[in-house]
Design a protein around this motif. Sequence first.
Motif, PDB file in Angstrom:
ATOM      1  N   GLN A 144      35.344  38.682  38.681  1.00 27.14           N
ATOM      2  CA  GLN A 144      34.704  37.473  39.189  1.00 27.14           C
ATOM      3  C   GLN A 144      34.846  37.431  40.709  1.00 27.14           C
ATOM      4  O   GLN A 144      35.926  37.691  41.236  1.00 27.14           O
ATOM      5  CB  GLN A 144      35.328  36.226  38.578  1.00 27.14           C
ATOM      6  N   ILE A 145      33.745  37.096  41.405  1.00 28.45           N
ATOM      7  CA  ILE A 145      33.752  37.013  42.867  1.00 28.45           C
ATOM      8  C   ILE A 145      33.198  35.645  43.275  1.00 28.45           C
ATOM      9  O   ILE A 145      32.157  35.205  42.758  1.00 28.45           O
ATOM     10  CB  ILE A 145      32.898  38.128  43.500  1.00 28.45           C
ATOM     11  N   VAL A 146      33.876  35.006  44.216  1.00 29.22           N
ATOM     12  CA  VAL A 146      33.482  33.678  44.693  1.00 29.22           C
ATOM     13  C   VAL A 146      33.273  33.738  46.194  1.00 29.22           C
ATOM     14  O   VAL A 146      34.099  34.301  46.917  1.00 29.22           O
ATOM     15  CB  VAL A 146      34.552  32.620  44.335  1.00 29.22           C
ATOM     16  N   GLU A 147      32.165  33.144  46.673  1.00 29.17           N
ATOM     17  CA  GLU A 147      31.881  33.143  48.109  1.00 29.17           C
ATOM     18  C   GLU A 147      32.480  31.908  48.775  1.00 29.17           C
ATOM     19  O   GLU A 147      33.199  31.120  48.155  1.00 29.17           O
ATOM     20  CB  GLU A 147      30.373  33.214  48.352  1.00 29.17           C
ATOM     21  N   GLU A 148      32.141  31.695  50.065  1.00 30.32           N
ATOM     22  CA  GLU A 148      32.828  30.687  50.870  1.00 30.32           C
ATOM     23  C   GLU A 148      32.602  29.250  50.407  1.00 30.32           C
ATOM     24  O   GLU A 148      33.443  28.376  50.622  1.00 30.32           O
ATOM     25  CB  GLU A 148      32.429  30.820  52.347  1.00 30.32           C
TER      26      GLU A 148
ATOM     27  N   LEU B 297      38.768  38.126  41.442  1.00 28.52           N
ATOM     28  CA  LEU B 297      39.757  38.055  40.369  1.00 28.52           C
ATOM     29  C   LEU B 297      39.354  39.065  39.296  1.00 28.52           C
ATOM     30  O   LEU B 297      38.205  39.069  38.838  1.00 28.52           O
ATOM     31  CB  LEU B 297      39.805  36.647  39.779  1.00 28.52           C
ATOM     32  N   THR B 298      40.284  39.929  38.896  1.00 24.81           N
ATOM     33  CA  THR B 298      39.977  41.013  37.969  1.00 24.81           C
ATOM     34  C   THR B 298      40.969  41.023  36.814  1.00 24.81           C
ATOM     35  O   THR B 298      42.181  40.947  37.036  1.00 24.81           O
ATOM     36  CB  THR B 298      40.044  42.371  38.692  1.00 24.81           C
ATOM     37  N   GLN B 299      40.432  41.119  35.576  1.00 21.84           N
ATOM     38  CA  GLN B 299      41.282  41.261  34.391  1.00 21.84           C
ATOM     39  C   GLN B 299      40.812  42.449  33.575  1.00 21.84           C
ATOM     40  O   GLN B 299      39.631  42.565  33.237  1.00 21.84           O
ATOM     41  CB  GLN B 299      41.270  40.006  33.524  1.00 21.84           C
ATOM     42  N   ALA B 300      41.752  43.339  33.275  1.00 18.92           N
ATOM     43  CA  ALA B 300      41.423  44.563  32.539  1.00 18.92           C
ATOM     44  C   ALA B 300      41.024  44.251  31.103  1.00 18.92           C
ATOM     45  O   ALA B 300      41.444  43.243  30.526  1.00 18.92           O
ATOM     46  CB  ALA B 300      42.621  45.514  32.557  1.00 18.92           C
ATOM     47  N   GLY B 301      40.226  45.147  30.521  1.00 23.30           N
ATOM     48  CA  GLY B 301      39.842  45.035  29.123  1.00 23.30           C
ATOM     49  C   GLY B 301      40.888  45.637  28.208  1.00 23.30           C
ATOM     50  O   GLY B 301      42.004  45.984  28.624  1.00 23.30           O
ATOM     51  N   ASN B 302      40.532  45.806  26.947  1.00 21.12           N
ATOM     52  CA  ASN B 302      41.485  46.291  25.949  1.00 21.12           C
ATOM     53  C   ASN B 302      41.890  47.744  26.158  1.00 21.12           C
ATOM     54  O   ASN B 302      42.918  48.181  25.638  1.00 21.12           O
ATOM     55  CB  ASN B 302      40.891  46.123  24.544  1.00 21.12           C
ATOM     56  N   GLU B 303      41.086  48.507  26.908  1.00 23.81           N
ATOM     57  CA  GLU B 303      41.406  49.907  27.158  1.00 23.81           C
ATOM     58  C   GLU B 303      42.032  50.121  28.530  1.00 23.81           C
ATOM     59  O   GLU B 303      42.217  51.255  28.959  1.00 23.81           O
ATOM     60  CB  GLU B 303      40.145  50.759  27.030  1.00 23.81           C
ATOM     61  N   GLY B 304      42.350  49.040  29.226  1.00 32.12           N
ATOM     62  CA  GLY B 304      42.883  49.164  30.577  1.00 32.12           C
ATOM     63  C   GLY B 304      41.778  49.375  31.595  1.00 32.12           C
ATOM     64  O   GLY B 304      40.588  49.407  31.261  1.00 32.12           O
ATOM     65  N   PHE B 305      42.182  49.532  32.846  1.00 34.65           N
ATOM     66  CA  PHE B 305      41.205  49.607  33.936  1.00 34.65           C
ATOM     67  C   PHE B 305      41.784  50.430  35.070  1.00 34.65           C
ATOM     68  O   PHE B 305      42.914  50.219  35.505  1.00 34.65           O
ATOM     69  CB  PHE B 305      40.887  48.185  34.421  1.00 34.65           C
ATOM     70  N   ARG B 306      41.017  51.421  35.541  1.00 33.21           N
ATOM     71  CA  ARG B 306      41.397  52.242  36.691  1.00 33.21           C
ATOM     72  C   ARG B 306      40.249  52.256  37.683  1.00 33.21           C
ATOM     73  O   ARG B 306      39.085  52.356  37.286  1.00 33.21           O
ATOM     74  CB  ARG B 306      41.716  53.682  36.278  1.00 33.21           C
TER      75      ARG B 306
END
Length: 486
Positions: A382-386, A411-420
């Motif tokens: 998720q990205i939020v501007e000014e 703001l970043t949340q990984a999924g069930n398989e993780g995130f790289r």
Amino acid sequence: MHTQTNNSSTKRSMIKSALLPLFLSFLVLCHGCVAYRHQQQQHQWQGQHQQQHRFRGQRECQLQDFSALEPSTRIESEGGVTEYWEENNQQLNCAGVAVIRHVIEPKGLLLPSYTNAPKLTYFVQGRGFTGVVFPGCPETYQSFQQSKGKGGSRRYEDFHQKIRNFHQGDVIAYPTGVAHWWYNDGDTPVVAVTVIDTSNNANQLDQNLRKFQLAGNQENQQENTSQQKSTNNIFSGFDTETLAEAFGVSTKTARKLQGHDDDRGEIVLVNDGLQVIRPPRSQEQREEEEEKQQQQSRDNGLEEAFCNMRLRENIEDPYRADVYSFKGGRLSRLNSQNLPILHHLQLSAEMGVLNKNSILTPHWNMNAHAVVYVTRGSARCQIVEENGRLVFDDELSEGQLLVVPQNFVVLTQAGNEGFRWISFKTSDNARRSSLSGRNSIMRAMPEEVLMNSYQMSREEARNLKYNQEQMEVFSSRSRSKRQSSS
């Protein structure tokens, strides 16, 4: 009386003789301090000037829609595939960068070329070696080849510049206009993602990516269209006879330089394998460790270290992580502090790993745009501007690209398989400001400020400040623990 005067003169002479070396040492020390301070100020001014120049030459970031980006152009060669992201995309225009992905098959050689802007390459998978040719630097590598001719076996010598190994997790920096090539000596394809900083002050042409091929030619096929564009190497435009005379070779050889009849593309196969002299990987690692120690003990300018500068650093090794959470994941940062050439390129990188459902703290990049490329897994971003508008809320998955503009909160949340992911940033020392966790801005504010800013009780303010004890990478917590009473 005369004897006492002579003794006094002798003592004064001895004192002066003793103090003279100390005085000279003091002068040298002062001179060194002033020179070092001047050098530091000069480097700082150069960095500020480069950033100011970059922003003055940049188009405004008038972003309306954010999306996860896929390559728009795919070019097939004999030994692999080259993919380009659309240069005119609003997000890439805002960041002032171009992005390329190469897939090089085993025994594939990416032909020599150079670009009009500095770039960083991250090797997602595979291994191989690369040659980076710095003009005016000596050929420090020597190789021999046996050849059987009419007169029997003969030995030929070849002199060339340094060969550098690379493998998965390496980042290699390439200055503007420096010719280079890659070769895959492994058993699996090499996958490499490159970000070219076309808004860098080192590029004095325009913001378009200009790739100058030194060999080969190719047909550019735009996906979803029938439009084709031929791209030949730089020798193809010269008069053949003049070119032959310039190199002192036959016109037949000159025509081969021009490559008009070469339809292999920019990645070619070397069926018998590429035979060059290079050090064993273990020896190269020892040499790089020595170079790191030498760089820590002195501050070399680009001119002093030009021929021997370190271009490569591996950021995938968990033992070099800058932030580590056993359950949450890790972050590894590469900047001008641990790879000094990045000071001159004004670029940096960050590699991140989030475990299943873990969260990367909401934050903003204070002095850089970030170009995020997903190497494995998926995450909700998720990205939020000014003005508080949510400009992006979607899933990012392997092989996709996303631009996060400077100061936009993500703001970043990984999924069930993780995130790289690998994040390329448009500053040599990119800094972020975190909203939650230790070392966050919330934790640094007084409780009374939080209470009055958000109309909350003291207990709520304390919970906001201290409930999240982790740093930047947060492990998953159950929803019941996160919920507060109404």
